[in-house]
Scaffold this motif. Structure first.
Motif, PDB file in Angstrom:
ATOM      1  N   MET A  30       4.596  -2.689   1.334  1.00 54.44           N
ATOM      2  CA  MET A  30       3.355  -2.197   0.752  1.00 54.44           C
ATOM      3  C   MET A  30       2.796  -1.037   1.560  1.00 54.44           C
ATOM      4  N   GLY A  31       2.864  -1.137   2.908  1.00 57.17           N
ATOM      5  CA  GLY A  31       2.392  -0.044   3.755  1.00 57.17           C
ATOM      6  C   GLY A  31       3.172   1.231   3.515  1.00 57.17           C
ATOM      7  N   ALA A  32       4.482   1.107   3.309  1.00 60.55           N
ATOM      8  CA  ALA A  32       5.298   2.285   2.999  1.00 60.55           C
ATOM      9  C   ALA A  32       4.884   2.902   1.664  1.00 60.55           C
ATOM     10  N   ALA A  33       4.613   2.044   0.667  1.00 63.75           N
ATOM     11  CA  ALA A  33       4.174   2.552  -0.634  1.00 63.75           C
ATOM     12  C   ALA A  33       2.818   3.241  -0.521  1.00 63.75           C
ATOM     13  N   VAL A  34       1.914   2.674   0.270  1.00 64.80           N
ATOM     14  CA  VAL A  34       0.592   3.287   0.465  1.00 64.80           C
ATOM     15  C   VAL A  34       0.737   4.644   1.150  1.00 64.80           C
ATOM     16  N   ALA A  35       1.593   4.715   2.182  1.00 63.81           N
ATOM     17  CA  ALA A  35       1.781   5.981   2.899  1.00 63.81           C
ATOM     18  C   ALA A  35       2.331   7.061   1.968  1.00 63.81           C
ATOM     19  N   VAL A  36       3.309   6.714   1.137  1.00 66.92           N
ATOM     20  CA  VAL A  36       3.879   7.683   0.201  1.00 66.92           C
ATOM     21  C   VAL A  36       2.840   8.139  -0.815  1.00 66.92           C
ATOM     22  N   ALA A  37       2.053   7.171  -1.350  1.00 62.96           N
ATOM     23  CA  ALA A  37       1.039   7.513  -2.348  1.00 62.96           C
ATOM     24  C   ALA A  37      -0.035   8.422  -1.757  1.00 62.96           C
ATOM     25  N   LEU A  38      -0.488   8.134  -0.539  1.00 67.49           N
ATOM     26  CA  LEU A  38      -1.506   8.972   0.095  1.00 67.49           C
ATOM     27  C   LEU A  38      -0.942  10.346   0.441  1.00 67.49           C
ATOM     28  N   TRP A  39       0.344  10.408   0.796  1.00 63.75           N
ATOM     29  CA  TRP A  39       0.969  11.711   1.057  1.00 63.75           C
ATOM     30  C   TRP A  39       1.012  12.551  -0.213  1.00 63.75           C
ATOM     31  N   LEU A  40       1.329  11.916  -1.331  1.00 65.81           N
ATOM     32  CA  LEU A  40       1.346  12.644  -2.601  1.00 65.81           C
ATOM     33  C   LEU A  40      -0.049  13.117  -2.991  1.00 65.81           C
ATOM     34  N   LEU A  41      -1.075  12.361  -2.599  1.00 66.68           N
ATOM     35  CA  LEU A  41      -2.453  12.757  -2.898  1.00 66.68           C
ATOM     36  C   LEU A  41      -2.983  13.801  -1.928  1.00 66.68           C
ATOM     37  N   GLY A  42      -2.222  14.072  -0.864  1.00 66.34           N
ATOM     38  CA  GLY A  42      -2.662  15.072   0.110  1.00 66.34           C
ATOM     39  C   GLY A  42      -3.629  14.540   1.141  1.00 66.34           C
ATOM     40  N   VAL A  43      -3.678  13.235   1.326  1.00 66.41           N
ATOM     41  CA  VAL A  43      -4.565  12.643   2.328  1.00 66.41           C
ATOM     42  C   VAL A  43      -3.957  12.841   3.710  1.00 66.41           C
ATOM     43  N   PRO A  44      -4.727  13.297   4.692  1.00 64.81           N
ATOM     44  CA  PRO A  44      -4.171  13.498   6.036  1.00 64.81           C
ATOM     45  C   PRO A  44      -3.748  12.168   6.673  1.00 64.81           C
ATOM     46  N   SER A  45      -2.779  12.225   7.576  1.00 62.69           N
ATOM     47  CA  SER A  45      -2.279  11.069   8.346  1.00 62.69           C
ATOM     48  C   SER A  45      -1.890   9.897   7.450  1.00 62.69           C
ATOM     49  N   PRO A  46      -1.021  10.115   6.480  1.00 62.38           N
ATOM     50  CA  PRO A  46      -0.668   9.004   5.588  1.00 62.38           C
ATOM     51  C   PRO A  46       0.061   7.871   6.302  1.00 62.38           C
ATOM     52  N   LEU A  47       0.886   8.192   7.324  1.00 61.38           N
ATOM     53  CA  LEU A  47       1.581   7.135   8.061  1.00 61.38           C
ATOM     54  C   LEU A  47       0.602   6.231   8.794  1.00 61.38           C
ATOM     55  N   LEU A  48      -0.465   6.812   9.319  1.00 61.55           N
ATOM     56  CA  LEU A  48      -1.482   6.013  10.006  1.00 61.55           C
ATOM     57  C   LEU A  48      -2.125   5.019   9.054  1.00 61.55           C
TER      58      LEU A  48
END
Length: 350
Positions: free
Chosen positions: A213-231
């Motif tokens: 789930m954390g990996a899916a959240v990081a990918v989704a936030l990266w696609l949205l352009g949110v900074p520090s998606p891995l964090l």
């Protein structure tokens, strides 16, 4: 009449005993909470310790390896979070200013709510508004008071984790020797097996699901352009261990991140909404399929357990809420064994 009084007295005694037990847990939480957490984590790593012992390692060495691995995981997580989180903590004033501007745009709504509250106050006949008294104690004083307790609880947790893993077999044998009959010994042994199996499987499965789930959240936030998606993906993994409360905190954090990045209008809610959608899919579909029918617990029971343990022990209680339900489930299975037909109907398949 006498039977009614006897039943009433028994119910009253049970209620008093339950209240005394809850009070004891609250009074001794500084000691009991870290010990119980150490036992739960020890049950999670018991299968690993068993495999190490099967290849010839002594129990004390397997317990030491488990504890070192856990410490290394905690240190790695702390290092991974410390640098990026410190940068975002420095932006807290900016987030606060953005939040005030966002709240100002909702002023009309809050004004209507305040007027409605004032009307209710006048109807109820209350003389004045609620006041909040803030204790005049500095942050340094509070930290000086809490630091020794935190250090002591941390040491108590690690000591409990080590000795539980190292002596779990001896503890089991000692308890079984206290059982007077063969039937009681068999049921007690079954209870130990059930508890170890349920908690280890639950925590290990939840860990795997949370990572996905954390990996899916990081990918989704990266696609949205949110900074520090891995964090934020990593933080979602950690917070998801506390059911209901953790996702709510994560949604608020993403809301603050959107404010800090200058999002406006409904765009400020988009990262939180996407995260909540992913969490909904994970909790309602993925987790249930991964755990299976035998591990499924009534959501209302989880809510009650979470509320009770959070009230009693705070964050530690939030983590052990579901494991405590699993222990109770194993106890019920042991004391009230079901037939195969009943197990199929209730979902308590063995």
């Amino acid at each position: 009449m006498q039977n009614t009084l006897a039943v009433a007295s028994q119910v009253a005694m049970i209620a008093l005993a339950l209240m005394a037990f809850i009070y004891s847990l609250d009074y001794a939480k500084v000691i009991v909470a870290p010990v119980f957490l150490g036992v739960v984590i020890g049950l999670m790593f018991s299968p690993v310790a068993t495999r190490l012992e099967r290849i010839g390692l002594p129990s004390w060495l397997s317990a030491l390896i488990i504890m070192v691995l856990f410490v290394l995981l905690v240190i790695a997580a702390a290092v991974a979070f410390s640098v990026p989180l410190s940068a975002w903590i420095e932006r807290a004033p900016q987030i606060w200013e953005a939040l005030k501007l966002e709240i100002a745009s909702w002023r009309d709504l809050f004004t209507s709510v305040a007027a409605f509250q004032q009307q209710l106050t006048e109807i109820a006949g209350q003389a004045g508004a609620m006041t909040v008294n803030v204790a005049d104690e500095g942050a340094l004083g509070g930290m000086a008071t809490l630091a020794p307790a935190i250090v002591a609880q941390t040491l108590l947790f690690f000591v409990s984790l080590y000795f539980f893993v190292a002596t779990r077999q001896q503890l089991r044998v000692a308890i079984l020797r206290l059982c007077m009959t063969r039937r009681v010994r068999l049921r007690t042994a079954r209870f130990f097996r059930e508890v170890e199996y349920l908690i280890a499987r639950y925590l290990l499965t939840i860990t795997a699901v949370n990572i996905a789930m954390g990996a899916a959240v990081a990918v989704a936030l990266w696609l949205l352009g949110v900074p520090s998606p891995l964090l934020w993906g990593s933080l979602a993994i950690v917070l998801n261990y506390v059911i209901y409360v953790g996702p709510a905190i994560m949604a608020l954090i993403l809301f603050g991140v959107s404010l800090a990045t200058g999002e406006g209008g409904l765009g400020v809610l988009l990262p939180s909404a996407v995260y909540l959608c992913i969490n909904l899919v994970e909790s309602e579909f993925v987790t249930n399929q991964a755990l299976g029918v035998t591990m499924t617990i009534n959501p209302f029971a989880i809510f009650l357990a979470l509320t009770f343990w959070l009230w009693l022990w705070g964050p530690i209680g939030g983590f052990i809420a579901v494991p405590s339900l699993l222990i109770l489930q194993a106890l019920v299975r042991t004391l009230l064994p079901l037939s195969k037909g009943q197990q199929a109907r209730t979902g308590f398949a063995q």
